[in-house]
Write a protein that holds these residues in place. Structure first.
Motif, PDB file in Angstrom:
ATOM      1  N   ALA A   1       0.836  -1.203   0.000  1.00  0.00           N
ATOM      2  CA  ALA A   1       0.000   0.000   0.000  1.00  0.00           C
ATOM      3  C   ALA A   1       0.870   1.252   0.000  1.00  0.00           C
ATOM      4  O   ALA A   1       1.967   1.274   0.575  1.00  0.00           O
ATOM      5  CB  ALA A   1      -0.918   0.005   1.216  1.00  0.00           C
ATOM      6  N   THR A   2       0.383   2.295  -0.658  1.00  0.00           N
ATOM      7  CA  THR A   2       1.040   3.597  -0.664  1.00  0.00           C
ATOM      8  C   THR A   2       0.121   4.585   0.030  1.00  0.00           C
ATOM      9  O   THR A   2      -1.013   4.789  -0.399  1.00  0.00           O
ATOM     10  CB  THR A   2       1.325   4.058  -2.109  1.00  0.00           C
ATOM     11  N   TRP A   3       0.597   5.173   1.120  1.00  0.00           N
ATOM     12  CA  TRP A   3      -0.233   6.073   1.919  1.00  0.00           C
ATOM     13  C   TRP A   3       0.215   7.509   1.705  1.00  0.00           C
ATOM     14  O   TRP A   3       1.402   7.822   1.792  1.00  0.00           O
ATOM     15  CB  TRP A   3      -0.142   5.718   3.403  1.00  0.00           C
ATOM     16  N   SER A   4      -0.754   8.377   1.416  1.00  0.00           N
ATOM     17  CA  SER A   4      -0.429   9.787   1.216  1.00  0.00           C
ATOM     18  C   SER A   4      -1.618  10.626   1.666  1.00  0.00           C
ATOM     19  O   SER A   4      -2.658  10.102   2.063  1.00  0.00           O
ATOM     20  CB  SER A   4      -0.111  10.064  -0.262  1.00  0.00           C
TER      21      SER A   4
ATOM     22  N   VAL B   1       6.110  12.258  -6.597  1.00  0.00           N
ATOM     23  CA  VAL B   1       4.861  12.340  -5.827  1.00  0.00           C
ATOM     24  C   VAL B   1       3.716  12.793  -6.725  1.00  0.00           C
ATOM     25  O   VAL B   1       2.616  12.228  -6.691  1.00  0.00           O
ATOM     26  CB  VAL B   1       5.025  13.305  -4.636  1.00  0.00           C
ATOM     27  N   GLU B   2       3.984  13.805  -7.552  1.00  0.00           N
ATOM     28  CA  GLU B   2       2.940  14.330  -8.433  1.00  0.00           C
ATOM     29  C   GLU B   2       2.465  13.268  -9.428  1.00  0.00           C
ATOM     30  O   GLU B   2       1.266  13.041  -9.601  1.00  0.00           O
ATOM     31  CB  GLU B   2       3.466  15.545  -9.196  1.00  0.00           C
ATOM     32  N   LEU B   3       3.401  12.601 -10.077  1.00  0.00           N
ATOM     33  CA  LEU B   3       3.045  11.633 -11.107  1.00  0.00           C
ATOM     34  C   LEU B   3       2.374  10.388 -10.545  1.00  0.00           C
ATOM     35  O   LEU B   3       1.587   9.739 -11.232  1.00  0.00           O
ATOM     36  CB  LEU B   3       4.283  11.227 -11.910  1.00  0.00           C
ATOM     37  N   SER B   4       2.688  10.035  -9.301  1.00  0.00           N
ATOM     38  CA  SER B   4       2.126   8.807  -8.724  1.00  0.00           C
ATOM     39  C   SER B   4       0.749   9.019  -8.122  1.00  0.00           C
ATOM     40  O   SER B   4       0.100   8.053  -7.717  1.00  0.00           O
ATOM     41  CB  SER B   4       3.069   8.246  -7.653  1.00  0.00           C
ATOM     42  N   ASP B   5       0.282  10.256  -8.059  1.00  0.00           N
ATOM     43  CA  ASP B   5      -1.068  10.517  -7.566  1.00  0.00           C
ATOM     44  C   ASP B   5      -2.074   9.862  -8.501  1.00  0.00           C
ATOM     45  O   ASP B   5      -2.037  10.082  -9.715  1.00  0.00           O
ATOM     46  CB  ASP B   5      -1.313  12.032  -7.531  1.00  0.00           C
ATOM     47  N   PRO B   6      -2.985   9.031  -7.979  1.00  0.00           N
ATOM     48  CA  PRO B   6      -3.952   8.336  -8.852  1.00  0.00           C
ATOM     49  C   PRO B   6      -4.794   9.283  -9.691  1.00  0.00           C
ATOM     50  O   PRO B   6      -5.288   8.896 -10.753  1.00  0.00           O
ATOM     51  CB  PRO B   6      -4.830   7.563  -7.860  1.00  0.00           C
ATOM     52  N   GLU B   7      -4.957  10.535  -9.238  1.00  0.00           N
ATOM     53  CA  GLU B   7      -5.795  11.479  -9.971  1.00  0.00           C
ATOM     54  C   GLU B   7      -4.997  12.344 -10.950  1.00  0.00           C
ATOM     55  O   GLU B   7      -5.562  13.196 -11.621  1.00  0.00           O
ATOM     56  CB  GLU B   7      -6.539  12.381  -8.982  1.00  0.00           C
TER      57      GLU B   7
ATOM     58  N   SER C   1       5.823   3.980 -18.130  1.00  0.00           N
ATOM     59  CA  SER C   1       4.371   4.151 -18.203  1.00  0.00           C
ATOM     60  C   SER C   1       3.697   4.052 -16.847  1.00  0.00           C
ATOM     61  O   SER C   1       2.623   4.614 -16.660  1.00  0.00           O
ATOM     62  CB  SER C   1       3.776   3.106 -19.154  1.00  0.00           C
ATOM     63  N   ASP C   2       4.285   3.325 -15.897  1.00  0.00           N
ATOM     64  CA  ASP C   2       3.698   3.231 -14.564  1.00  0.00           C
ATOM     65  C   ASP C   2       4.495   4.125 -13.610  1.00  0.00           C
ATOM     66  O   ASP C   2       5.564   3.744 -13.135  1.00  0.00           O
ATOM     67  CB  ASP C   2       3.711   1.791 -14.062  1.00  0.00           C
ATOM     68  N   PRO C   3       3.996   5.319 -13.306  1.00  0.00           N
ATOM     69  CA  PRO C   3       4.756   6.254 -12.452  1.00  0.00           C
ATOM     70  C   PRO C   3       4.980   5.709 -11.047  1.00  0.00           C
ATOM     71  O   PRO C   3       5.986   6.037 -10.416  1.00  0.00           O
ATOM     72  CB  PRO C   3       3.873   7.506 -12.423  1.00  0.00           C
ATOM     73  N   LEU C   4       4.054   4.889 -10.524  1.00  0.00           N
ATOM     74  CA  LEU C   4       4.233   4.362  -9.174  1.00  0.00           C
ATOM     75  C   LEU C   4       5.420   3.414  -9.125  1.00  0.00           C
ATOM     76  O   LEU C   4       6.201   3.432  -8.170  1.00  0.00           O
ATOM     77  CB  LEU C   4       2.959   3.660  -8.710  1.00  0.00           C
ATOM     78  N   ASP C   5       5.574   2.578 -10.149  1.00  0.00           N
ATOM     79  CA  ASP C   5       6.746   1.702 -10.221  1.00  0.00           C
ATOM     80  C   ASP C   5       8.033   2.528 -10.226  1.00  0.00           C
ATOM     81  O   ASP C   5       9.018   2.179  -9.561  1.00  0.00           O
ATOM     82  CB  ASP C   5       6.693   0.830 -11.474  1.00  0.00           C
ATOM     83  N   ALA C   6       8.028   3.622 -11.002  1.00  0.00           N
ATOM     84  CA  ALA C   6       9.214   4.479 -11.076  1.00  0.00           C
ATOM     85  C   ALA C   6       9.511   5.106  -9.722  1.00  0.00           C
ATOM     86  O   ALA C   6      10.678   5.243  -9.315  1.00  0.00           O
ATOM     87  CB  ALA C   6       9.006   5.554 -12.138  1.00  0.00           C
ATOM     88  N   PHE C   7       8.468   5.516  -9.011  1.00  0.00           N
ATOM     89  CA  PHE C   7       8.643   6.119  -7.685  1.00  0.00           C
ATOM     90  C   PHE C   7       9.290   5.109  -6.736  1.00  0.00           C
ATOM     91  O   PHE C   7      10.255   5.420  -6.020  1.00  0.00           O
ATOM     92  CB  PHE C   7       7.273   6.562  -7.163  1.00  0.00           C
TER      93      PHE C   7
ATOM     94  N   ALA D   1      12.943   5.196  -4.820  1.00  0.00           N
ATOM     95  CA  ALA D   1      13.019   5.221  -3.360  1.00  0.00           C
ATOM     96  C   ALA D   1      13.779   4.036  -2.780  1.00  0.00           C
ATOM     97  O   ALA D   1      14.452   4.169  -1.749  1.00  0.00           O
ATOM     98  CB  ALA D   1      11.608   5.279  -2.768  1.00  0.00           C
ATOM     99  N   VAL D   2      13.684   2.862  -3.417  1.00  0.00           N
ATOM    100  CA  VAL D   2      14.310   1.675  -2.817  1.00  0.00           C
ATOM    101  C   VAL D   2      15.757   1.487  -3.253  1.00  0.00           C
ATOM    102  O   VAL D   2      16.484   0.680  -2.645  1.00  0.00           O
ATOM    103  CB  VAL D   2      13.514   0.392  -3.140  1.00  0.00           C
TER     104      VAL D   2
END
Length: 364
Positions: A18-21, A62-68, A81-87, A91-92
């Motif tokens: 889960a990603t919490w923001s 942070v901006e790109l990984s926002d679902p909206e 293409s998947d910004p969350l994967d890139a984030f 980070a890791v």
């Protein structure tokens, strides 16, 4: 780096949790499963403020990984293409040595929901040192609670004779040969009917779907348990294709319901939306519409409400049969009107719109 020095190895494969923001800040909590270990990584904007380039990179992630977030049509990004994967990759990367120190998964070991839901955990953040970001221990106040604490007005699970209660360690999770981590969100699980009492014998394992409950799912859990209890008492025939409750998983230490065990529908996660759009023809769509209608009518004849009637809550199995799922109540705009929530009238409205959806596809 000295000449001819090999680059450090990449982090071992990991699974994103889960990603919490929050809309109020740009701080983010990432959750990573490495083998059988959980890393909780709290990223604080203030930790990057001393280095403008790193701060800019972090805020862009942070901006790109926002679902909206919807990028402008003319914008070109260097991210995949998947910004969350890139984030997560960004980070890791500093955690490579820590990740490699985690013992590998044990071949032949039987893992359980206990391993998935309550793994050993480490809490970190990232801080700037020079021109790099480095991990630092950081505990923001402990983990989020796992599961739902039912209200005191609800009958205790062990007093409900129609509900079988399992412990997380009773529910087995089979890992594939290519598994890189114990799953964060286990779905396909196995139970042995005699696991609560060793004197009953082992018995054969039963395949179930595990529906995990989050801390805020109190009303949903209460509604769903009550509906499944009605289904059991009604003695529905096998021709009524609805998900059936096999048992409830409760953590004895906290008294929280961590999830429901449901009969497994072999469907490959194929919902009616997917199945009806794959060009198989009008005859199957007519069949699905008829099966959904029959199941809804059989439920209503026994005073049972489906709730949240929509194509996404219909699974189509490997035999092209349609199954109703999700009996936690609620509604979805466009399928059921809010004033008809959790009523038979709402089900009938949703059913009519499902049939219109299928008919519309047949005309295309």
């Amino acid at each position: 780096m000295a000449p001819n020095t090999p680059p450090p190895p990449p982090p071992p494969p990991y699974e994103i949790g889960a990603t919490w923001s929050s809309s109020l800040t740009t701080d983010v909590q990432l959750n990573v499963r490495v083998r059988a270990h959980h890393f909780r990584i709290t990223l604080l904007t203030a930790h990057f403020s001393s280095h403008p380039a790193i701060l800019q990179s972090y805020l862009r992630h942070v901006e790109l990984s926002d679902p909206e977030y919807i990028p402008p049509p003319s914008e070109e990004d260097d991210f995949p293409s998947d910004p969350l994967d890139a984030f997560y990759d960004w980070a890791v990367a500093p955690f490579t040595s820590l990740f490699h120190a985690i013992p590998p998964l044990e071949k032949g070991r039987t893992y359980t929901l206990r391993d998935c839901l309550f793994p050993p955990e480490s809490a970190y953040t990232l801080r700037v040192e020079g021109d790099e970001v480095v991990p630092a221990p950081y505990d923001a106040g402990g983990s989020r609670p796992v599961g739902v604490l039912l209200p005191a007005s609800s009958p205790p699970l062990r007093d409900m004779s129609t509900v079988r209660v399992y412990r997380p360690e009773d529910v087995r999770v089979r890992l594939g040969e290519d598994a890189v981590a114990v799953p964060t969100y286990p779905r396909k699980v196995y139970v042995k009917p005699g696991c609560e009492d060793e004197s009953e014998g082992e018995g054969e394992e039963v395949l179930c779907f595990f529906k995990q409950m989050l801390a805020g799912d109190v009303s949903t859990t209460v509604t769903e348990l009550a509906t499944y209890a009605k289904m059991r008492a009604a003695g529905l025939g096998d021709d009524v294709r609805v998900s059936r409750l096999v048992g409830v998983v409760e953590d004895e230490g906290t008294g929280r319901v961590v999830g429901l065990l449901l009969g497994y529908v072999e469907c490959g996660n194929r919902t009616l939306v997917c199945a009806a759009s794959d060009g198989k023809g009008g005859a199957l769509r007519e069949k699905w519409a008829g099966q959904v209608r029959r199941s809804v009518e059989e439920l209503h004849a026994r005073g049972i409400v489906w709730g949240d009637a929509k194509p996404e809550n219909v699974l189509v199995d490997e035999n092209d049969d349609a199954w109703l799922i999700d009996f936690g109540g609620g509604y979805t705009s466009g399928w059921v009107d809010k004033e008809l929530v959790n009523t038979q009238e709402g089900d009938l409205q949703g059913l009519q719109r499902i049939e219109e959806f299928l008919t519309g596809l047949s005309k295309e």
